[in-house]
Every structure is written in structure tokens, then in C-alpha cells.
Write a protein that holds these residues in place. Structure first.
Motif, PDB file in Angstrom:
ATOM      1  N   PRO A  68      -2.994 -68.393 -12.491  1.00 54.55           N
ATOM      2  CA  PRO A  68      -3.795 -69.585 -12.179  1.00 54.55           C
ATOM      3  C   PRO A  68      -3.286 -70.385 -10.985  1.00 54.55           C
ATOM      4  N   GLU A  69      -4.086 -71.363 -10.619  1.00 52.09           N
ATOM      5  CA  GLU A  69      -3.695 -72.360  -9.631  1.00 52.09           C
ATOM      6  C   GLU A  69      -2.365 -73.003 -10.039  1.00 52.09           C
ATOM      7  N   SER A  70      -1.478 -73.204  -9.054  1.00 50.67           N
ATOM      8  CA  SER A  70      -0.182 -73.886  -9.252  1.00 50.67           C
ATOM      9  C   SER A  70       0.807 -73.099 -10.085  1.00 50.67           C
ATOM     10  N   ALA A  71       0.541 -71.823 -10.386  1.00 51.32           N
ATOM     11  CA  ALA A  71       1.413 -71.057 -11.280  1.00 51.32           C
ATOM     12  C   ALA A  71       2.843 -70.967 -10.761  1.00 51.32           C
ATOM     13  N   LEU A  72       3.027 -70.891  -9.435  1.00 52.81           N
ATOM     14  CA  LEU A  72       4.361 -70.707  -8.871  1.00 52.81           C
ATOM     15  C   LEU A  72       5.032 -72.013  -8.485  1.00 52.81           C
ATOM     16  N   GLY A  73       4.352 -73.128  -8.647  1.00 58.76           N
ATOM     17  CA  GLY A  73       4.914 -74.383  -8.173  1.00 58.76           C
ATOM     18  C   GLY A  73       4.914 -74.391  -6.647  1.00 58.76           C
ATOM     19  N   PHE A  74       5.985 -74.918  -6.042  1.00 62.05           N
ATOM     20  CA  PHE A  74       6.080 -74.914  -4.586  1.00 62.05           C
ATOM     21  C   PHE A  74       6.570 -73.548  -4.108  1.00 62.05           C
ATOM     22  N   TRP A  75       5.891 -73.030  -3.105  1.00 62.00           N
ATOM     23  CA  TRP A  75       6.229 -71.733  -2.534  1.00 62.00           C
ATOM     24  C   TRP A  75       7.353 -71.919  -1.528  1.00 62.00           C
ATOM     25  N   THR A  76       8.532 -71.379  -1.858  1.00 57.09           N
ATOM     26  CA  THR A  76       9.715 -71.510  -1.017  1.00 57.09           C
ATOM     27  C   THR A  76      10.328 -70.131  -0.796  1.00 57.09           C
ATOM     28  N   PRO A  77      11.203 -69.988   0.204  1.00 60.51           N
ATOM     29  CA  PRO A  77      11.881 -68.705   0.405  1.00 60.51           C
ATOM     30  C   PRO A  77      12.634 -68.226  -0.834  1.00 60.51           C
ATOM     31  N   THR A  78      13.204 -69.156  -1.603  1.00 63.11           N
ATOM     32  CA  THR A  78      13.941 -68.775  -2.807  1.00 63.11           C
ATOM     33  C   THR A  78      13.008 -68.173  -3.848  1.00 63.11           C
ATOM     34  N   VAL A  79      11.869 -68.826  -4.073  1.00 62.54           N
ATOM     35  CA  VAL A  79      10.891 -68.303  -5.022  1.00 62.54           C
ATOM     36  C   VAL A  79      10.367 -66.947  -4.542  1.00 62.54           C
ATOM     37  N   GLU A  80      10.139 -66.814  -3.258  1.00 66.74           N
ATOM     38  CA  GLU A  80       9.648 -65.552  -2.704  1.00 66.74           C
ATOM     39  C   GLU A  80      10.638 -64.415  -2.957  1.00 66.74           C
ATOM     40  N   ARG A  81      11.917 -64.657  -2.702  1.00 66.72           N
ATOM     41  CA  ARG A  81      12.927 -63.611  -2.910  1.00 66.72           C
ATOM     42  C   ARG A  81      13.008 -63.212  -4.374  1.00 66.72           C
ATOM     43  N   LEU A  82      12.916 -64.191  -5.275  1.00 68.28           N
ATOM     44  CA  LEU A  82      12.982 -63.904  -6.703  1.00 68.28           C
ATOM     45  C   LEU A  82      11.840 -62.979  -7.125  1.00 68.28           C
ATOM     46  N   TRP A  83      10.631 -63.277  -6.685  1.00 63.46           N
ATOM     47  CA  TRP A  83       9.477 -62.478  -7.074  1.00 63.46           C
ATOM     48  C   TRP A  83       9.491 -61.095  -6.426  1.00 63.46           C
ATOM     49  N   ILE A  84       9.857 -61.022  -5.177  1.00 64.78           N
ATOM     50  CA  ILE A  84       9.907 -59.717  -4.513  1.00 64.78           C
ATOM     51  C   ILE A  84      10.912 -58.813  -5.207  1.00 64.78           C
ATOM     52  N   GLY A  85      12.065 -59.379  -5.556  1.00 61.34           N
ATOM     53  CA  GLY A  85      13.091 -58.603  -6.244  1.00 61.34           C
ATOM     54  C   GLY A  85      12.630 -58.108  -7.598  1.00 61.34           C
ATOM     55  N   ALA A  86      11.807 -58.912  -8.274  1.00 61.46           N
ATOM     56  CA  ALA A  86      11.337 -58.524  -9.612  1.00 61.46           C
ATOM     57  C   ALA A  86      10.401 -57.331  -9.571  1.00 61.46           C
ATOM     58  N   PHE A  87       9.717 -57.121  -8.453  1.00 60.41           N
ATOM     59  CA  PHE A  87       8.746 -56.039  -8.367  1.00 60.41           C
ATOM     60  C   PHE A  87       9.113 -55.004  -7.313  1.00 60.41           C
ATOM     61  N   SER A  88      10.389 -54.932  -6.990  1.00 62.27           N
ATOM     62  CA  SER A  88      10.839 -54.007  -5.950  1.00 62.27           C
ATOM     63  C   SER A  88      10.652 -52.542  -6.353  1.00 62.27           C
ATOM     64  N   ASP A  89      10.588 -52.263  -7.655  1.00 64.40           N
ATOM     65  CA  ASP A  89      10.470 -50.875  -8.108  1.00 64.40           C
ATOM     66  C   ASP A  89       9.069 -50.532  -8.619  1.00 64.40           C
ATOM     67  N   GLY A  90       8.119 -51.448  -8.454  1.00 58.07           N
ATOM     68  CA  GLY A  90       6.775 -51.186  -8.991  1.00 58.07           C
ATOM     69  C   GLY A  90       5.699 -51.278  -7.927  1.00 58.07           C
ATOM     70  N   ASP A  91       4.479 -50.986  -8.343  1.00 58.40           N
ATOM     71  CA  ASP A  91       3.337 -51.016  -7.434  1.00 58.40           C
ATOM     72  C   ASP A  91       2.418 -52.202  -7.689  1.00 58.40           C
ATOM     73  N   ALA A  92       2.761 -53.049  -8.653  1.00 53.14           N
ATOM     74  CA  ALA A  92       1.896 -54.186  -8.989  1.00 53.14           C
ATOM     75  C   ALA A  92       1.885 -55.212  -7.858  1.00 53.14           C
ATOM     76  N   ARG A  93       0.731 -55.822  -7.685  1.00 51.36           N
ATOM     77  CA  ARG A  93       0.582 -56.912  -6.728  1.00 51.36           C
ATOM     78  C   ARG A  93       0.135 -58.163  -7.475  1.00 51.36           C
ATOM     79  N   VAL A  94       0.700 -59.280  -7.096  1.00 58.11           N
ATOM     80  CA  VAL A  94       0.429 -60.545  -7.777  1.00 58.11           C
ATOM     81  C   VAL A  94      -0.335 -61.465  -6.833  1.00 58.11           C
ATOM     82  N   ILE A  95      -1.404 -62.073  -7.345  1.00 52.06           N
ATOM     83  CA  ILE A  95      -2.126 -63.128  -6.632  1.00 52.06           C
ATOM     84  C   ILE A  95      -1.960 -64.390  -7.476  1.00 52.06           C
TER      85      ILE A  95
END
Length: 387
Positions: free
Chosen positions: A228-255
Motif C-alpha cells: 500500500p501507500e506509505s508502506a516503506l515510510g521514507f525512502w532512503t539509501p538505508t531502506v533501499e539497501r535493506l530491501w535489495i539485500g533481502a531479494f538478492s537471490d530471488g526474482d520477485a519485484r516489489v511495488i
């Protein structure tokens, strides 16, 4: 003398009933809103037309006072004030354009409908009767919108009973064969029930919980998961790295919905994340006026509030497909979806954060309106809301 007062009173009460029923959140009841132009045209004076317009709009948007009170954790009075202020544009347009002469009414009403569909008045163009086009003419696309427009003009003429009967027949036929648009293949919309904490609680544990939610959806075969809207809170480099690392071994894409700090305020955005990285996919064209979009701040040299990109990014590329994104408030007004459909997207992605609407029909109306537009243009759609 009694009859002089009785007819206006009946028209006003009827307009209130039409607003309540038509905008109850049930998609098949949207055509009830087509009774408004009929009542507007029957009015004998401009003042009665104004009261009919006010009754319809205030009834259709009746959840606003309670929702605003919940959003600001305040009493009902700020919500009532905003409710009345928001109705002014709708009432003013329909009052000014009302015509006593029968010949002028079709043109005047169509002009009012157009004015309430596009900025600036379209910014508060809720409860637009044209939304019912998707119920009456599913799959007809722009031809269906044209037929609906012609029908609206017919409803404010002397032959309105014949037009109403024709619409009723089409309505019954449509209801008998009604099917909801399908999900895009490989997509999954996730509904959350995290209340007011979504977007405000941005700790590591919340991010991990979101990642686990996406992982569960992906394990069921979804290649694209929408939050949903606002699910990630503020989009920051730290949040980005956390999410990328979580899906580094998969094919899923998150919107997922997020907020991004920008010069002078912030952008309400959709972010696309996969193992290769994250990117801003979409910037909201029309945030909620008042609570999010506050353009008057700049008049006093202040910063803050969500930025509006009125006609920007109507479609976005996701993989090999193109999507029409709608964030929350954009589902209640007309021009964002029509602008997107001009570009013939493959499907619609609609998200919202409706925790503050508890006890109202606002989220149900958002869902019904999105469903109606998707049905009109025969587009698959995916929804994701937090309540």
C-alpha cells in the motif's frame, strides 16, 4: 404556496438519497448518481439548483468529517469545516452554470461536468456521475465514455424519462453479466491492517515484517507484489539497501508506497525494487488537498506538504508492460485515470492508506471507482490498501 415549498424540499431530499446510495461503495450502485443531473435540471430556480447540488455532494462525501477528525486526532469541527469548504467548488460550478432555459441546459451541464473533471475545480471533483460509465458500458472504452456523456446531456432535457429508462435497461443487463476485471498475470496486491502506524513507524523490525509479507506472497507464485501507500515510510539509501539485500537471490519485484524528501516538501511515490536496485517509479499527481497538498505554505515562505505533479507520469514502465498508477485520492477524481488511459496502459495499479477512514465508506468508494474505470477500459487491475 405549500406546493411552492414542497417540490424543492422533495428534490433536495432526493438529491441527498442519491448521494448516499450512489456513493455507498458498491460498484453496481454507481449509476444511481445519474439521478443528480435530472434533479438539477428540474430545479425551477438557481437557489434550488444550488441546494440540490449541495445535498448531493455533501451526502456523497459524508465520510470526510469523521475521517479528518481521525487523521488529525481532533474533534469533528475541523472535519466539518473542510467538508463544507470542499463542497463550495462543486456547488458554485453547478449553481453558476444552471440555466432556466431548457435549450441551454445540456450544454451548461456538460460544461459543468468537464469543469469538475479537470483542474482547478477537478481537484475536488469527487462523486462525478461519469464514473458510472464503467458499470453501464463495460469494455466500451472511449466509446462508452462518449455514450455516457451523451446520456448525461439527455438527462437534463425534457426527454429525460426515455433516457433514464434506456440507462436502466443497460444497467440491468450490465448487472446480469457483471464480472470484475482480473488481476494482471503474476501480480499480487497485499492488503494490510496496520492502522496509523503504517508510514510512521519506520524501524528495522517493521521493514523486516514487510519483507516477510512480500516473501510470503512471492512464495505463492507472484512475480510482482504490490504494497500500500506509505508502506516503506521514507525512502532512503538505508531502506533501499535493506530491501535489495533481502531479494538478492530471488526474482520477485516489489511495488510499494513511500515518501521521498524533496525541495520544499516531499513527494508521495511508488517505488519499484528488485535484486538489481530500487527506483522511483511514480510521483503522485494529486495528493489529498489540505492534509497533504498545501500550496498556500509557499505564499508565506514556508516549506512542507506533498508536491503535486498534476499531469506528470500518467503511465510507468514495469518490465515489458506499462501501468497506470493511482495513489489514494487519485481514485476519487476523474482526470488522473483518463489521462492515463489516453496512453493505453496494460493494467491499473491502485494503492491507498485508508486507516483514517475507519467507520466510513471512503475506501469502499475508492475501490468501486477504480473497478468501474478498469471495467470501462477492460483493463486488469491490482489493488493494495492499508486499513
Amino acid at each position: 404556496m405549500c406546493r411552492d415549498y414542497l417540490q424543492p424540499a422533495l428534490l433536495i431530499f432526493a438529491s441527498i438519497a442519491i448521494g448516499v446510495v450512489g456513493w455507498s461503495g458498491h460498484v453496481l450502485l454507481l449509476p444511481v448518481a445519474l439521478g443528480f443531473p435530472v434533479l438539477w435540471s428540474i430545479a425551477r430556480t438557481r437557489s434550488v439548483a444550488a441546494l440540490i447540488s449541495a445535498g448531493y455532494f455533501l451526502a456523497a462525501s459524508r465520510g470526510l468529517p469523521q475521517g479528518v477528525a481521525a487523521f488529525y486526532s481532533s474533534d469533528i469541527w475541523p472535519g466539518l469545516l473542510l467538508w463544507l469548504c470542499a463542497s463550495l467548488s462543486f456547488v458554485a460550478v453547478h449553481t453558476v452554470l444552471w440555466a432556466g432555459a431548457a435549450r441551454a441546459r445540456p450544454f451548461r451541464y456538460l460544461l459543468a461536468a468537464v469543469v469538475m473533471a479537470i483542474p482547478p475545480f477537478g481537484i475536488t471533483g469527487w462523486a462525478h456521475p461519469v464514473t458510472a460509465a464503467g458499470v453501464l458500458f463495460p469494455g466500451w472504452g472511449w466509446w462508452g465514455l462518449g455514450l455516457m456523456t451523451a446520456g448525461l446531456a439527455g438527462l437534463v432535457t425534457r426527454i429525460w424519462p426515455a433516457v433514464a429508462v434506456a440507462f436502466a435497461g443497460v444497467w440491468l443487463w450490465s448487472a446480469a453479466i457483471c464480472t470484475d476485471p482480473k488481476l494482471p498475470e503474476g501480480w499480487r496486491g497485499v492488503d494490510l491492517q496496520l492502522g496509523a502506524s503504517l508510514g510512521r513507524e519506520a524501524g528495522l523490525q517493521r521493514q523486516r515484517d514487510m519483507i516477510a509479507t512480500v516473501g510470503n506472497a512471492a512464495s505463492d507464485g507472484a512475480r510482482y507484489v504490490v504494497l500500500p501507500e506509505s508502506a516503506l515510510g521514507f525512502w532512503t539509501p538505508t531502506v533501499e539497501r535493506l530491501w535489495i539485500g533481502a531479494f538478492s537471490d530471488g526474482d520477485a519485484r516489489v511495488i510499494a508506497g513511500a515518501a521521498m524528501v524533496a525541495p520544499g516538501g516531499y513527494d508521495n511515490v511508488l517505488v519499484a525494487i528488485d535484486r538489481k536496485g530500487g527506483r522511483i517509479l511514480y510521483r503522485e499527481r494529486m495528493p489529498v488537498p489540505g492534509s497533504m497538498w498545501q500550496p498556500w505554505r509557499s505564499w508565506f515562505g514556508e516549506n512542507g506538504g506533498a508536491q503535486a505533479d498534476f499531469f506528470a507520469n500518467p503511465v510507468v514502465a514495469i518490465g515489458a508492460s506499462r501501468a497506470a498508477p493511482l495513489i489514494c485520492y487519485e481514485q476519487l477524481i476523474v482526470w488522473p485515470i483518463l489521462q492515463s488511459m489516453l496512453h493505453d496502459p496494460d493494467f491499473v495499479v491502485a494503492v491507498g492508506n485508508g486507516w483514517w477512514t475507519e467507520g466510513t465508506s471512503i475506501v469502499a468508494i475508492q475501490r468501486a471507482a477504480t473497478t468501474a474505470w478498469a471495467k470501462l477500459f477492460a483493463k486488469p487491475f491490482v489493488l493494495s490498501f492499508n486499513t
